[in-house]
Design an enzyme around this catalytic site. Structure first.
Site, mmCIF file in Angstrom:
data_model
loop_
_atom_site.group_PDB
_atom_site.id
_atom_site.type_symbol
_atom_site.label_atom_id
_atom_site.label_comp_id
_atom_site.label_asym_id
_atom_site.label_seq_id
_atom_site.Cartn_x
_atom_site.Cartn_y
_atom_site.Cartn_z
ATOM 1 C CB CYS A 1 -17.009 -3.946 0.716
ATOM 2 S SG CYS A 1 -17.138 -5.406 1.507
ATOM 3 C CG HIS B 1 -11.991 -3.423 1.924
ATOM 4 N ND1 HIS B 1 -12.679 -2.707 2.976
ATOM 5 C CD2 HIS B 1 -12.783 -4.637 1.850
ATOM 6 C CE1 HIS B 1 -13.878 -3.108 3.215
ATOM 7 N NE2 HIS B 1 -13.887 -4.428 2.791
ATOM 8 C CD GLU C 1 -10.787 0.285 2.976
ATOM 9 O OE1 GLU C 1 -11.077 -0.854 3.714
ATOM 10 O OE2 GLU C 1 -11.259 0.546 1.865
#
Length: 390
Positions: free
Chosen positions: A266, A364, A366
């Site tokens: 990001c 992202h 995660e």
């Protein structure tokens, strides 16, 4: 219920009902298309400076639980929903959404047409706005929205980063994605320095899952201070705001590229691209949600991703051409391959350096909230360290 206003800088005003902490707040109004994950969204430091509109019409039905926070507090400047559930139907829940917002002092509004607001932001772009429960004069509300500080050029990472370095040792445990990390025993513990530009807890958990010993450092940590920690690899986190507002971070990466394996997510991706000499620009209404399709140009595989950013890396070629090729561009540190592209607007979503152990993605991997399609990227970071240190 008490009335409230949401006023935009362009003069558009929505009338609704007060929600959360009673007061007034300003920020850039954006919309998030995730159907769940409001708790993770509110506690994501990347939302510092922003008022979040949830496009899903019913928010809060499963309540709030301490295990699902992504940082130590709520960072969103405000919260906008069509309907906030006053009941929490979930065995894990400890608070209702209203109780959580009030405790975190998040000023919010409900009862407005979030579909109309989202269409307005898509057409005219994200802009500064105000939520007020206090002064309900429409003209004065619009004027205060126009006076709100803009996002462009601001160093918001400095406002959310940690004050001192610290070690993180907790993984995702039973919640780890089954396809990634659990079956893979690390060949050794990898010492990773993670830059905190607004880092989420689940990023740190995923790094631990794949065998990393993680030390988190503040955003302004120098290259010399990082080298003194003798890392095997460096991670650059997500974070809020304009990457061009962090020239100190870009200069630090210029010193570290080529010396250590580096993985960025990001804002970290944008900072790395600036260090390579690319440019960034502000998106019209940003990418915020848990359902954004991204193509890996190396495999033509499509991943459904979680995203939260208002800026993107400028492409050296027309955006609509990117999905048809695997672009390689020359930079000050060698050749850079553009590896991932958004299938919504063809903006750049990933890159890898062909001459140094550096790669990054705009989205992202995660999740939290979102799908786990891209969790393999943490394993790729470990393989990059293994290759570099072989």
């Amino acid at each position: 219920m008490k009335k409230a206003l949401l006023a935009l800088a362009d003069g558009t005003v929505f009338e609704g009902r007060a929600l959360g902490y009673e007061g007034e707040t300003v920020g850039e109004v954006v919309f998030n298309t995730a159907m769940t994950g409001y708790q993770e969204v509110l506690t994501d430091p990347s939302y510092k400076g922003q008022i979040i509109t949830m496009t899903c019409p019913h928010i809060g039905n499963y309540g709030v639980t301490p295990e699902d926070v992504e940082s130590g507090r709520s960072w969103a400047e405000g919260f906008v929903v069509m309907e906030a559930s006053r009941l929490a139907s979930n065995w894990r829940s400890r608070q209702t959404l209203q109780e959580s917002l009030a405790e975190a002092k998040v000023v919010a509004i409900e009862g407005i047409d979030t579909r109309a607001l989202t269409r307005h932001l898509r057409e005219y772009g994200s802009q500064q706005g105000i939520i007020t429960h206090c002064d309900l004069d429409l003209d004065r509300a619009v004027q205060r929205a126009r006076q709100a500080p803009a996002i462009i050029g601001r160093d918001l990472a400095a406002e959310v980063t940690c004050a001192q370095p610290y070690d993180w040792t907790t993984g995702t445990g039973d919640w780890a994605p089954l396809a990634h990390g659990k079956e893979r025993g690390p060949s050794r513990p990898w010492r990773v320095v993670a830059y905190d530009f607004g880092i989420k807890h689940n990023i740190l958990r995923r790094l631990v899952d794949v065998g990393c010993q993680v030390t988190v450092v503040p955003a302004a940590t120098s290259a010399e201070e990082v080298s003194a920690l003798k890392p095997d690899g460096i991670f650059l986190s997500n974070g809020p705001g304009d990457p061009e507002g962090l020239p100190y971070a870009v200069k630090t990466m210029e010193k570290l590229i080529g010396r250590y394996p580096i993985f960025g997510i990001c804002l970290g991706h944008q900072i790395l691209c600036l260090a390579f000499g690319l440019k960034t620009y502000k998106l019209k209404f940003g990418h915020h949600g848990a359902n954004h399709p991204v193509m890996d140009l190396r495999t033509r595989k499509v991943e459904i991703t979680s995203q939260n950013h208002n800026f993107a890396v400028q492409s050296p070629m027309p955006l609509h051409d990117i999905p048809n090729v695997l672009p390689v561009i020359d930079t000050r540190y060698g050749q850079l391959s553009l590896t991932h592209v958004s299938l919504n607007d063809y903006s750049i979503e990933g890159m890898a350096c062909l001459d140094h152990p550096v790669f990054s993605v705009q989205y992202h991997p995660e999740a939290a909230p979102g799908p786990h399609d891209a969790a393999y990227l943490f394993d790729e970071f470990v393989r990059l360290m293994e290759t570099h240190h072989a």
